[in-house]
Design an enzyme around this catalytic site. Sequence first.
Site, PDB file in Angstrom:
ATOM      1  N   CYS A  75      36.642  32.578 -15.338  1.00 22.95           N
ATOM      2  CA  CYS A  75      36.450  32.407 -13.884  1.00 22.95           C
ATOM      3  C   CYS A  75      36.817  33.687 -13.132  1.00 22.95           C
ATOM      4  O   CYS A  75      36.052  34.167 -12.292  1.00 22.95           O
ATOM      5  CB  CYS A  75      37.277  31.233 -13.368  1.00 22.95           C
ATOM      6  SG  CYS A  75      36.628  29.641 -13.904  1.00 22.95           S
ATOM      7  N   GLU A 102      39.845  30.886  -4.037  1.00 23.38           N
ATOM      8  CA  GLU A 102      40.570  32.018  -4.617  1.00 23.38           C
ATOM      9  C   GLU A 102      40.506  33.224  -3.681  1.00 23.38           C
ATOM     10  O   GLU A 102      39.434  33.611  -3.229  1.00 23.38           O
ATOM     11  CB  GLU A 102      39.972  32.399  -5.977  1.00 23.38           C
ATOM     12  CG  GLU A 102      40.095  31.304  -7.035  1.00 23.38           C
ATOM     13  CD  GLU A 102      41.534  31.052  -7.475  1.00 23.38           C
ATOM     14  OE1 GLU A 102      42.421  31.884  -7.167  1.00 23.38           O
ATOM     15  OE2 GLU A 102      41.781  30.018  -8.133  1.00 23.38           O
ATOM     16  N   HIS A 127      38.375  26.976  -7.281  1.00 23.43           N
ATOM     17  CA  HIS A 127      38.806  26.190  -8.440  1.00 23.43           C
ATOM     18  C   HIS A 127      39.028  24.739  -8.003  1.00 23.43           C
ATOM     19  O   HIS A 127      39.598  24.494  -6.937  1.00 23.43           O
ATOM     20  CB  HIS A 127      40.115  26.747  -9.020  1.00 23.43           C
ATOM     21  CG  HIS A 127      39.906  27.688 -10.167  1.00 23.43           C
ATOM     22  ND1 HIS A 127      40.377  28.985 -10.175  1.00 23.43           N
ATOM     23  CD2 HIS A 127      39.272  27.522 -11.373  1.00 23.43           C
ATOM     24  CE1 HIS A 127      40.048  29.570 -11.317  1.00 23.43           C
ATOM     25  NE2 HIS A 127      39.379  28.706 -12.063  1.00 23.43           N
TER      26      HIS A 127
HETATM   27  N1  PCA Z   1      37.389  27.298 -15.689  1.00 25.52           N
HETATM   28  C1  PCA Z   1      37.786  28.432 -16.501  1.00 25.52           C
HETATM   29  C2  PCA Z   1      36.497  29.017 -17.039  1.00 25.52           C
HETATM   30  C3  PCA Z   1      35.440  28.010 -16.745  1.00 25.52           C
HETATM   31  C4  PCA Z   1      36.070  27.027 -15.857  1.00 25.52           C
HETATM   32  O1  PCA Z   1      35.492  26.063 -15.328  1.00 25.52           O
HETATM   33  C5  PCA Z   1      38.670  29.424 -15.778  1.00 25.52           C
HETATM   34  O2  PCA Z   1      39.420  29.007 -14.881  1.00 25.52           O
HETATM   35  O3  PCA Z   1      38.667  30.617 -16.092  1.00 25.52           O
END
Ligand code: PCA
Length: 197
Positions: free
Chosen positions: A143, A80, A165
């Site tokens: 996240c 990200e 991610h």
């Molecule tokens: N993904 C979520 C919150 C926890 C996770 O593993 C997100 O993308 O916000």
Amino acid sequence: MCKKILVTGFEPFGGETINPSWEAVQRLPDEIGSYRLTKLQIPVEYEKAADLVAERASFCKADVILCVGQAGGRSGVTPEAIGINLRDATAPDNAGLLQQNIPVIPGGPAAYFATAPVRDMVKAIQAENISASLSLSAGAYVCNDVLYTLLHRYHGTNTKVGFIHVPYLPKQAKEGVPSLSLEKIVIALTAAISAMK
Ligand code: PCA
């Protein structure tokens, strides 16, 4: 001298029984390149997750904090680039807290760029023949909340902060939904950490 990296993964959420982020993080080796790893599972809760990361980071004197989360539906591994000052999700967190159109930190800047070497991380993952690209949105759920809060907290310090991610695991993905094997997610995270200077 050995540097320290804190790597976190999330607990399951949204009716899932596993979260690929923690499944992969707990399988990482204890040392990658010049980094010694500390691994931590964190809850999918706005009011707890970032504080737990920061607490552990100061305890283990982390030079780098790398948080990993599940992004169901994505086909590749996505470091990200940005955390934004917004909580805005249709689903409540695991504590039942629903947040819509609320700042992560009232009065904070609109956004921060990640301070981990995100472009090098993408290249290192691609070099392992695993699909990866730079993401310009970590969403506005827990996240992003963790990413923004940590970038705010460590702004102007030597502590680098990054977020990756990862896709669903094959057993989570319904037909037609992309996924990535646990083995490949582990390789991708290892490559990303190897890209840290
Ligand atoms: N993904 C979520 C919150 C926890 C996770 O593993 C997100 O993308 O916000």
